[in-house]
Design a protein around this motif. Structure first.
Motif, PDB file in Angstrom:
ATOM      1  N   LYS A   4      -3.057  -5.792  -6.787  1.00 33.23           N
ATOM      2  CA  LYS A   4      -3.631  -7.046  -7.279  1.00 33.23           C
ATOM      3  C   LYS A   4      -3.751  -6.993  -8.801  1.00 33.23           C
ATOM      4  N   PRO A   5      -3.778  -8.140  -9.452  1.00 34.20           N
ATOM      5  CA  PRO A   5      -3.881  -8.167 -10.919  1.00 34.20           C
ATOM      6  C   PRO A   5      -5.315  -7.934 -11.395  1.00 34.20           C
ATOM      7  N   VAL A   6      -5.836  -6.750 -11.078  1.00 34.78           N
ATOM      8  CA  VAL A   6      -7.199  -6.390 -11.465  1.00 34.78           C
ATOM      9  C   VAL A   6      -7.179  -4.982 -12.061  1.00 34.78           C
ATOM     10  N   PRO A   7      -8.133  -4.640 -12.934  1.00 33.69           N
ATOM     11  CA  PRO A   7      -8.128  -3.336 -13.609  1.00 33.69           C
ATOM     12  C   PRO A   7      -8.105  -2.134 -12.679  1.00 33.69           C
ATOM     13  N   ARG A   8      -8.753  -2.224 -11.513  1.00 34.64           N
ATOM     14  CA  ARG A   8      -8.792  -1.053 -10.632  1.00 34.64           C
ATOM     15  C   ARG A   8      -7.409  -0.698 -10.074  1.00 34.64           C
ATOM     16  N   SER A   9      -6.456  -1.600 -10.235  1.00 32.44           N
ATOM     17  CA  SER A   9      -5.092  -1.307  -9.791  1.00 32.44           C
ATOM     18  C   SER A   9      -4.471  -0.187 -10.603  1.00 32.44           C
ATOM     19  N   LEU A  10      -4.958   0.034 -11.821  1.00 30.47           N
ATOM     20  CA  LEU A  10      -4.442   1.132 -12.640  1.00 30.47           C
ATOM     21  C   LEU A  10      -4.691   2.473 -11.961  1.00 30.47           C
ATOM     22  N   GLY A  11      -5.896   2.652 -11.420  1.00 26.45           N
ATOM     23  CA  GLY A  11      -6.220   3.893 -10.727  1.00 26.45           C
ATOM     24  C   GLY A  11      -5.410   4.052  -9.449  1.00 26.45           C
ATOM     25  N   MET A  14       1.558  -7.679  -8.118  1.00 26.01           N
ATOM     26  CA  MET A  14       2.719  -6.864  -8.500  1.00 26.01           C
ATOM     27  C   MET A  14       3.002  -5.833  -7.422  1.00 26.01           C
ATOM     28  N   GLU A  15       4.196  -5.288  -7.479  1.00 29.66           N
ATOM     29  CA  GLU A  15       4.574  -4.212  -6.556  1.00 29.66           C
ATOM     30  C   GLU A  15       5.055  -3.019  -7.366  1.00 29.66           C
ATOM     31  N   LEU A  16       4.385  -1.896  -7.188  1.00 30.34           N
ATOM     32  CA  LEU A  16       4.772  -0.648  -7.840  1.00 30.34           C
ATOM     33  C   LEU A  16       5.647   0.145  -6.883  1.00 30.34           C
ATOM     34  N   THR A  17       6.791   0.615  -7.370  1.00 28.12           N
ATOM     35  CA  THR A  17       7.685   1.432  -6.560  1.00 28.12           C
ATOM     36  C   THR A  17       8.005   2.725  -7.305  1.00 28.12           C
ATOM     37  N   VAL A  18       7.929   3.828  -6.586  1.00 24.22           N
ATOM     38  CA  VAL A  18       8.279   5.145  -7.115  1.00 24.22           C
ATOM     39  C   VAL A  18       9.378   5.702  -6.232  1.00 24.22           C
ATOM     40  N   SER A  19      10.471   6.143  -6.824  1.00 27.14           N
ATOM     41  CA  SER A  19      11.545   6.706  -6.018  1.00 27.14           C
ATOM     42  C   SER A  19      12.174   7.889  -6.736  1.00 27.14           C
ATOM     43  N   LEU A  20      12.758   8.763  -5.953  1.00 26.61           N
ATOM     44  CA  LEU A  20      13.392   9.974  -6.482  1.00 26.61           C
ATOM     45  C   LEU A  20      14.838   9.980  -6.034  1.00 26.61           C
TER      46      LEU A  20
END
Length: 264
Positions: free
Chosen positions: A144-151, A192-198
């Motif tokens: 969500k577009p909120v500060p706690r999303s950083l953590g 937003m959607e965060l994606t991490v891939s290797l």
């Protein structure tokens, strides 16, 4: 997803010129794009736009069916190596061609496209080429577009790096992810959607949002991240970064090279 078709037509004096159809039949894990018609200076941007849309879904492989494609000028074929390079940088995907006809094959050979883009006799063989690749490890989370999303973003990255045993890049990955998410919070303000891939000795990080405005590097502190560093820190820590447009917004991405791997 349902197939999508994009059409573009070249305008010429005395009447319409050749047109080009770009049909997307599937997007992930293997994207299949069928090009039909004439590739020209005027229609090449449609090919680029279509392939960029496919990249936004982060496929492992993009197969381009060129069985009914021709061209009026060899030079426009350079769009294919250019997009292959973009796909390799992010999301670490391969772009291959399938079933070129005799005339197109000759043009591809003259332009040495095969040096950077694998070409297969049939579309089926192109699709099967994925079997020889290494599977990509991937994790994603909607934020969500909120500060706690950083953590939450840092936690996802830390757990992914630990699970994939690439702890040597954990700190850098968390910093870069923080900046990407902070940039989306400040300038997009959407879910937003965060994606991490290797894949292929690179850790790929991306944040997808619903704002079409492309990120800018430089300017005043207010144009960067929440602490005035923003994308400058991403550029300093990442092997590469960029922005890819989507239908409703964009994906801002960065890649981190794992220790012990050589730059291409």
């Amino acid at each position: 997803m349902l197939p999508r078709t994009f059409r573009t037509r070249r305008k010429e004096a005395g009447g319409p010129g050749p047109d080009l159809s770009c049909r997307v039949e599937r997007q992930s894990p293997v994207a299949l794009v069928r090009l039909a018609g004439t590739l020209t200076v005027e229609t090449a941007p449609a090919v680029r736009a279509t392939l960029l849309q496919c990249l936004a879904s982060q496929p492992e492989l993009i197969v381009v069916d060129v069985s009914t494609l021709d061209t009026d000028d060899d030079i426009v074929l350079s769009v294919l190596p250019s997009m292959a390079s973009h796909a390799a940088a992010w999301p670490g995907a391969s772009l291959v061609l399938g079933a070129p006809g005799p005339q197109l094959s000759a043009a591809l050979e003259r332009m040495a496209v095969c040096r950077s883009v694998p070409i297969y006799p049939t579309v089926e063989q192109a699709l099967a080429s994925r079997a020889g690749g290494l599977p990509r490890r991937r994790a994603s989370q909607v934020l969500k577009p909120v500060p706690r999303s950083l953590g939450k973003a840092r936690t996802l990255v830390r757990r992914a790096c630990a699970g994939w045993k690439v702890d040597t890049v954990t700190d850098r990955a968390q910093i870069v992810t923080t900046e990407l998410v902070a940039n989306a919070l400040r300038h997009a303000g959407t879910q937003m959607e965060l994606t991490v891939s290797l894949r292929q000795r690179y850790l790929h990080l991306s944040v997808r949002d619903d704002c079409r405005a492309a990120p800018r590097l430089g300017g005043s502190d207010d144009d960067l991240g929440t602490d005035g560093r923003g994308l400058k820190i991403v550029e300093a820590l990442a092997a590469g970064w960029g922005s890819t447009p989507t239908e409703n917004g964009k994906v801002v991405w960065a890649t981190l090279q794992l220790p012990g791997s050589n730059r291409r």
